[in-house]
Design an enzyme around this catalytic site. Structure first.
Site, mmCIF file in Angstrom:
data_model
loop_
_atom_site.group_PDB
_atom_site.id
_atom_site.type_symbol
_atom_site.label_atom_id
_atom_site.label_comp_id
_atom_site.label_asym_id
_atom_site.label_seq_id
_atom_site.Cartn_x
_atom_site.Cartn_y
_atom_site.Cartn_z
ATOM 1 N N ARG A 1 -4.235 -1.291 13.791
ATOM 2 C CA ARG A 1 -4.102 -2.252 14.119
ATOM 3 C C ARG A 1 -4.626 -2.756 15.375
ATOM 4 O O ARG A 1 -5.452 -3.413 15.255
ATOM 5 C CB ARG A 1 -2.616 -2.257 14.284
ATOM 6 C CG ARG A 1 -1.916 -3.910 13.344
ATOM 7 C CD ARG A 1 -0.191 -3.782 13.289
ATOM 8 N NE ARG A 1 0.586 -3.738 12.677
ATOM 9 C CZ ARG A 1 1.391 -4.495 11.973
ATOM 10 N NH1 ARG A 1 2.192 -4.093 13.165
ATOM 11 N NH2 ARG A 1 2.295 -5.003 10.952
ATOM 12 N N LYS B 1 14.422 -5.110 -6.525
ATOM 13 C CA LYS B 1 15.616 -6.261 -6.479
ATOM 14 C C LYS B 1 14.229 -7.053 -7.159
ATOM 15 O O LYS B 1 13.278 -7.974 -6.011
ATOM 16 C CB LYS B 1 16.733 -6.294 -5.414
ATOM 17 C CG LYS B 1 17.190 -5.192 -5.590
ATOM 18 C CD LYS B 1 18.330 -5.934 -4.446
ATOM 19 C CE LYS B 1 19.173 -4.771 -4.425
ATOM 20 N NZ LYS B 1 20.415 -5.079 -3.579
ATOM 21 N N GLY C 1 4.604 -3.935 2.146
ATOM 22 C CA GLY C 1 5.156 -2.677 3.098
ATOM 23 C C GLY C 1 5.571 -1.278 2.148
ATOM 24 O O GLY C 1 4.457 -1.018 2.276
ATOM 25 N N GLY D 1 4.937 -9.557 5.842
ATOM 26 C CA GLY D 1 5.560 -11.090 5.637
ATOM 27 C C GLY D 1 4.952 -12.216 5.247
ATOM 28 O O GLY D 1 4.733 -12.433 4.896
HETATM 29 P P1 ADP Z 1 7.299 -3.685 -0.756
HETATM 30 O O1 ADP Z 1 8.001 -3.261 0.158
HETATM 31 O O2 ADP Z 1 5.921 -4.055 -1.519
HETATM 32 O O3 ADP Z 1 7.460 -5.862 -0.982
HETATM 33 P P2 ADP Z 1 9.489 -2.954 -2.235
HETATM 34 O O4 ADP Z 1 10.765 -3.239 -0.581
HETATM 35 O O5 ADP Z 1 10.059 -4.537 -2.867
HETATM 36 O O6 ADP Z 1 7.937 -2.680 -2.141
HETATM 37 O O7 ADP Z 1 9.607 -2.013 -3.124
HETATM 38 C C1 ADP Z 1 10.063 -0.544 -3.178
HETATM 39 C C2 ADP Z 1 11.006 -0.220 -3.363
HETATM 40 O O8 ADP Z 1 11.444 -0.025 -4.650
HETATM 41 C C3 ADP Z 1 10.569 1.181 -2.997
HETATM 42 O O9 ADP Z 1 11.910 1.736 -2.380
HETATM 43 C C4 ADP Z 1 11.421 2.108 -4.532
HETATM 44 O O10 ADP Z 1 11.998 3.269 -4.378
HETATM 45 C C5 ADP Z 1 12.090 0.609 -5.262
HETATM 46 N N1 ADP Z 1 12.009 1.099 -6.839
HETATM 47 C C6 ADP Z 1 10.943 1.228 -7.650
HETATM 48 N N2 ADP Z 1 10.789 1.547 -8.552
HETATM 49 C C7 ADP Z 1 12.536 1.856 -8.949
HETATM 50 C C8 ADP Z 1 13.015 1.982 -9.912
HETATM 51 N N3 ADP Z 1 13.336 2.289 -11.017
HETATM 52 N N4 ADP Z 1 15.073 2.120 -9.238
HETATM 53 C C9 ADP Z 1 15.095 1.899 -8.044
HETATM 54 N N5 ADP Z 1 14.252 2.079 -6.945
HETATM 55 C C10 ADP Z 1 13.132 1.245 -7.242
#
Ligand code: ADP
Ligand code: MG
Length: 396
Positions: free
Chosen positions: A36, A197, A354, A377
């Site tokens: 940063r 999710k 993230g 965010g």
């Molecule tokens: P970001 O932080 O980039 O926005 P997310 O927090 O939405 O991304 O998603 C990341 C998480 O999703 C990771 O911890 C990963 O393990 C989980 N993930 C991805 N695919 C699967 C899956 N098929 N089953 C369970 N968890 C998953």
């Protein structure tokens, strides 16, 4: 998107209040990652060369409106000094007598860091009186903290209404990259959305299906969509209560002519662990006791061909449980494919989030994407199509 930049600012001998992101990780009283700090060097160096008095404003942690020693910005002074190669003075408050005394002691070209803005309750409330107290120490306002631009705080938004406001070079770079991604992209545009999710990414999905030509859905999110289409997803992570929502998203995508690309096969394991025994199945044949932890090789081929047809790509969310080898395979393969297309000049690629940044670093493609946003965010709210108050306040 027109905004004022340092090109439009006359800063010689002026007191320039620069909002920066110094919310850096600290371990054992030392800054442990200078990413940063490196991002804000161009702005500070330019202001120094142009003979401005550079006064840095930043928040650090969550002291909730109280002066808490643990959240003092003093800890970053030496790392900042080292990175800049310039002396950095420090004032123990960002407003009032201490700040005023430190500012009046400045010569042209000097750099001063003021204490954590969040030591005052007025910061997060965007209190006009607090913003005025900050403005008292400046002639010009520069915002170089895109990562804080989704919050309307005194130092990120209020100040821009009290002083002539400009985007710093880091802010400018981020906005220009994002503009290429969704603002005025070269079509076709493909988005990849993955992660755990659907429920955390509903706004993201509805915004994207209005703006992109193809939407690739992977990760745990894809399971909810597959289940909504009648597939048995076994013990996979799945939000069954969102089946109607998923169907509504797919129906809306038809009206907006956005192709939805779901996995056709998946890597299935029987427990959530690195190197767990695993096997690939078509999405019609997922074992009822198994979990889909990654999209399969056929899906990867399909996604790669969608990318080959695209001119612009935006990406948030890994395609599988990338923290667990070998369920990182599709994320790494697609990241490398995107990197390759970008290197060939065929694709503009923008990624952020993230875990997404961690996954792209893991795939060692960080330098090959057109832009990777570390803003968290703010990046997600941009992808969701939400207004960013700190950016809107800089519009020309
Ligand atoms: P970001 O932080 O980039 O926005 P997310 O927090 O939405 O991304 O998603 C990341 C998480 O999703 C990771 O911890 C990963 O393990 C989980 N993930 C991805 N695919 C699967 C899956 N098929 N089953 C369970 N968890 C998953
Ligand atoms: Mg995450």
């Amino acid at each position: 998107m027109a905004f004022r930049t340092l090109d439009n600012a006359d800063v010689q001998s002026k007191r320039v209040l620069v909002r920066v992101d110094l919310n850096v990780p600290v371990a054992d009283g030392q800054v442990s990652d200078v990413t940063r700090i490196e991002r804000i060097l161009p702005t500070i160096q330019e202001l120094h060369k142009k003979g401005a008095k550079t006064i840095l404003l930043a928040h650090f942690g969550r002291p909730k409106g109280e002066a808490v020693a643990e959240f003092s910005l003093k800890v970053v002074v030496s790392a900042l000094h080292k990175a800049l190669g310039l002396k950095v003075a420090f004032a123990e408050d960002c407003i009032g007598e201490k700040a005023a005394a430190a500012v009046s002691a400045m010569q042209d070209g000097d750099v001063l860091l003021l204490e954590n803005t969040r030591f005052h309750k007025g910061e997060e409330k965007n209190d006009p009186e607090f913003a005025k107290a900050l403005a008292a120490n400046g002639d010009i306002y520069v915002n170089d903290a895109f990562s804080a631009a989704h919050r309307a705080h005194a130092s990120t938004e209020g100040l821009a209404h009290l002083l002539p406001g400009f985007a710093g070079r880091a802010m400018q770079g981020e906005l220009e990259a994002l503009e290429k991604g969704l603002g005025a992209p070269v079509r076709p545009v493909v988005a990849i959305v993955g992660g755990a999710k659907v429920s955390t990414k509903l706004d993201l999905l509805s915004n994207l299906i209005e703006k992109v030509d193809a939407l690739v859905i992977g990760g745990g999110m894809a399971n909810t969509f597959l289940a909504a289409l009648g597939h048995d997803v076994g013990k996979s992570l799945c939000e069954h209560d969102l089946a109607d929502t998923a169907r509504a998203i797919m129906a809306k995508a038809e009206t907006t002519k956005c192709a939805i690309i779901l996995p056709v096969d998946a890597v299935v394991a029987w427990h959530f662990a690195a190197d767990a025994p695993h096997q690939t199945y078509g999405v019609d044949a997922i074992p009822s006791d198994g979990m889909m932890l990654d999209v399969g090789a056929q899906s990867v081929e399909r996604i790669a061909s969608v990318i080959d047809d695209a001119s612009t790509l935006i990406w948030n969310g890994p395609l599988g449980a990338f923290e667990l080898h070998p369920f990182d395979a599709s994320t790494v393969a697609i990241a490398r494919h995107v990197a390759e297309r970008t290197r060939l000049g065929k694709l503009v690629s923008v990624g952020g989030g993230g875990d997404t940044v961690a996954a792209l670093n893991h795939a060692k493609v960080a330098d090959d994407f057109t832009y990777i946003s570390t803003a968290g965010g703010a990046f997600l709210e941009w992808m969701e199509g939400k207004p960013l108050p700190g950016v809107d306040a800089l519009k020309a």
